[in-house]
Design a protein around this motif. Structure first.
Motif, PDB file in Angstrom:
ATOM      1  N   PRO A  69       0.832  -1.209   0.000  1.00  0.00           N
ATOM      2  CA  PRO A  69       0.000   0.000   0.000  1.00  0.00           C
ATOM      3  C   PRO A  69       0.869   1.262   0.000  1.00  0.00           C
ATOM      4  N   ASP A  70       0.349   2.349  -0.551  1.00  0.00           N
ATOM      5  CA  ASP A  70       1.099   3.602  -0.639  1.00  0.00           C
ATOM      6  C   ASP A  70       1.397   4.218   0.724  1.00  0.00           C
ATOM      7  N   MET A  71       0.620   3.872   1.734  1.00  0.00           N
ATOM      8  CA  MET A  71       0.779   4.493   3.054  1.00  0.00           C
ATOM      9  C   MET A  71       2.015   4.015   3.818  1.00  0.00           C
ATOM     10  N   ILE A  72       2.689   2.971   3.304  1.00  0.00           N
ATOM     11  CA  ILE A  72       3.883   2.458   3.984  1.00  0.00           C
ATOM     12  C   ILE A  72       5.044   2.357   3.005  1.00  0.00           C
ATOM     13  N   THR A  73       6.244   2.367   3.568  1.00  0.00           N
ATOM     14  CA  THR A  73       7.458   2.258   2.763  1.00  0.00           C
ATOM     15  C   THR A  73       7.748   0.785   2.463  1.00  0.00           C
ATOM     16  N   PRO A  74       8.630   0.519   1.504  1.00  0.00           N
ATOM     17  CA  PRO A  74       9.006  -0.880   1.252  1.00  0.00           C
ATOM     18  C   PRO A  74       9.580  -1.563   2.504  1.00  0.00           C
ATOM     19  N   GLN A  85       8.865  -0.847   5.639  1.00  0.00           N
ATOM     20  CA  GLN A  85       7.752  -1.105   6.552  1.00  0.00           C
ATOM     21  C   GLN A  85       6.934  -2.302   6.082  1.00  0.00           C
ATOM     22  N   TYR A  86       6.754  -2.442   4.769  1.00  0.00           N
ATOM     23  CA  TYR A  86       6.058  -3.617   4.248  1.00  0.00           C
ATOM     24  C   TYR A  86       6.825  -4.894   4.615  1.00  0.00           C
ATOM     25  N   SER A  87       8.146  -4.858   4.442  1.00  0.00           N
ATOM     26  CA  SER A  87       8.965  -6.029   4.796  1.00  0.00           C
ATOM     27  C   SER A  87       8.818  -6.370   6.273  1.00  0.00           C
ATOM     28  N   LEU A  88       8.769  -5.348   7.112  1.00  0.00           N
ATOM     29  CA  LEU A  88       8.573  -5.584   8.544  1.00  0.00           C
ATOM     30  C   LEU A  88       7.223  -6.251   8.799  1.00  0.00           C
ATOM     31  N   LEU A  89       6.175  -5.725   8.171  1.00  0.00           N
ATOM     32  CA  LEU A  89       4.842  -6.308   8.355  1.00  0.00           C
ATOM     33  C   LEU A  89       4.795  -7.752   7.869  1.00  0.00           C
ATOM     34  N   GLU A  90       5.403  -7.999   6.728  1.00  0.00           N
ATOM     35  CA  GLU A  90       5.429  -9.351   6.172  1.00  0.00           C
ATOM     36  C   GLU A  90       6.172 -10.294   7.122  1.00  0.00           C
ATOM     37  N   ASN A 127      17.228   1.503  13.726  1.00  0.00           N
ATOM     38  CA  ASN A 127      16.335   1.617  12.567  1.00  0.00           C
ATOM     39  C   ASN A 127      15.091   0.752  12.749  1.00  0.00           C
ATOM     40  N   THR A 128      15.274  -0.428  13.298  1.00  0.00           N
ATOM     41  CA  THR A 128      14.135  -1.307  13.559  1.00  0.00           C
ATOM     42  C   THR A 128      13.161  -0.632  14.520  1.00  0.00           C
ATOM     43  N   SER A 129      13.689  -0.089  15.594  1.00  0.00           N
ATOM     44  CA  SER A 129      12.843   0.572  16.594  1.00  0.00           C
ATOM     45  C   SER A 129      12.093   1.751  15.987  1.00  0.00           C
ATOM     46  N   ARG A 130      12.770   2.533  15.162  1.00  0.00           N
ATOM     47  CA  ARG A 130      12.140   3.694  14.536  1.00  0.00           C
ATOM     48  C   ARG A 130      10.994   3.247  13.613  1.00  0.00           C
ATOM     49  N   GLU A 131      11.240   2.230  12.788  1.00  0.00           N
ATOM     50  CA  GLU A 131      10.204   1.764  11.867  1.00  0.00           C
ATOM     51  C   GLU A 131       9.048   1.109  12.611  1.00  0.00           C
ATOM     52  N   LEU A 132       9.346   0.386  13.684  1.00  0.00           N
ATOM     53  CA  LEU A 132       8.277  -0.205  14.492  1.00  0.00           C
ATOM     54  C   LEU A 132       7.416   0.891  15.111  1.00  0.00           C
ATOM     55  N   ARG A 133       8.049   1.945  15.597  1.00  0.00           N
ATOM     56  CA  ARG A 133       7.313   3.066  16.178  1.00  0.00           C
ATOM     57  C   ARG A 133       6.361   3.683  15.138  1.00  0.00           C
ATOM     58  N   LYS A 134       6.854   3.850  13.912  1.00  0.00           N
ATOM     59  CA  LYS A 134       6.017   4.404  12.843  1.00  0.00           C
ATOM     60  C   LYS A 134       4.830   3.482  12.545  1.00  0.00           C
ATOM     61  N   LEU A 135       5.073   2.180  12.551  1.00  0.00           N
ATOM     62  CA  LEU A 135       3.991   1.227  12.282  1.00  0.00           C
ATOM     63  C   LEU A 135       2.974   1.191  13.424  1.00  0.00           C
ATOM     64  N   ILE A 136       3.448   1.402  14.650  1.00  0.00           N
ATOM     65  CA  ILE A 136       2.527   1.507  15.792  1.00  0.00           C
ATOM     66  C   ILE A 136       1.668   2.757  15.626  1.00  0.00           C
ATOM     67  N   GLU A 137       2.294   3.875  15.230  1.00  0.00           N
ATOM     68  CA  GLU A 137       1.552   5.127  15.024  1.00  0.00           C
ATOM     69  C   GLU A 137       0.507   4.979  13.919  1.00  0.00           C
ATOM     70  N   LYS A 138       0.788   4.138  12.932  1.00  0.00           N
ATOM     71  CA  LYS A 138      -0.165   3.896  11.838  1.00  0.00           C
ATOM     72  C   LYS A 138      -1.176   2.815  12.207  1.00  0.00           C
ATOM     73  N   LEU A 152       0.791  -8.211  14.533  1.00  0.00           N
ATOM     74  CA  LEU A 152       0.002  -7.343  13.676  1.00  0.00           C
ATOM     75  C   LEU A 152      -1.270  -6.924  14.399  1.00  0.00           C
ATOM     76  N   SER A 153      -1.676  -5.682  14.184  1.00  0.00           N
ATOM     77  CA  SER A 153      -2.977  -5.225  14.659  1.00  0.00           C
ATOM     78  C   SER A 153      -4.025  -5.706  13.659  1.00  0.00           C
ATOM     79  N   LYS A 154      -5.290  -5.431  13.943  1.00  0.00           N
ATOM     80  CA  LYS A 154      -6.348  -5.804  12.988  1.00  0.00           C
ATOM     81  C   LYS A 154      -6.124  -5.104  11.654  1.00  0.00           C
ATOM     82  N   ASN A 155      -5.742  -3.818  11.680  1.00  0.00           N
ATOM     83  CA  ASN A 155      -5.476  -3.089  10.435  1.00  0.00           C
ATOM     84  C   ASN A 155      -4.268  -3.662   9.705  1.00  0.00           C
TER      85      ASN A 155
END
Length: 142
Positions: free
Chosen positions: A30-35, A37-42, A65-76, A95-98
């Motif tokens: 999705p456009d709302m996340i970076t590549p 962040q997508y890798s982290l979610l996957e 860097n991991t902590s920073r990206e995780l924080r961004k994903l929590i904020e989203k 993963l959250s429901k979203n």
């Protein structure tokens, strides 16, 4: 079989895996996340619950860097931190429901592309592929 020959077959195989993975996953993010962040979610999807250090190690990114990206994903609202019930210092990422919705949509696209690639495989071919993946998973990718 010569183990050296086997190694070079493995190298060729893993290169093909990277190429095909790129083809299957192209434009599913999705456009709302970076590549990244997508890798982290996957990674979280296939390994959850997972610790930040496991994510860092698996994706070859530093802990800051991991902590920073995780924080961004929590904020989203795409992931959640869960404390270990026995060791409150230890945190797991899920993963959250979203986050589940986003990854499930991406995986549906990937699955569709995968099924298209194997559409002409016979039932015997499919069974052989399944056995080969089981062997690789248990002997190489454990």
């Amino acid at each position: 079989m010569d183990k050296n020959d086997l190694f070079y077959k493995f190298v060729a195989f893993t290169a093909s895996v990277h190429r095909v993975t790129h083809e299957l996953t192209k434009n599913v993010k999705p456009d709302m996340i970076t590549p990244l962040q997508y890798s982290l979610l996957e990674n979280v999807k296939v390994s959850q619950p997972v610790t930040p250090s496991q994510i860092s190690d698996c994706l070859h990114i530093s802990m800051p860097n991991t902590s920073r990206e995780l924080r961004k994903l929590i904020e989203k609202n795409l992931i959640e931190k869960v404390e270990d019930s026995e060791d409150r210092r230890k945190q797991y990422i899920c993963l959250s429901k979203n986050g589940e919705i986003i990854i499930n949509e991406a995986f549906a696209s990937i699955e569709s592309r995968f099924l298209s690639r194997i559409q002409n495989a016979s039932p015997e071919d499919l069974e052989e592929m399944s056995r080969a993946l089981d062997v690789l998973h248990s002997k190489v990718f454990y």
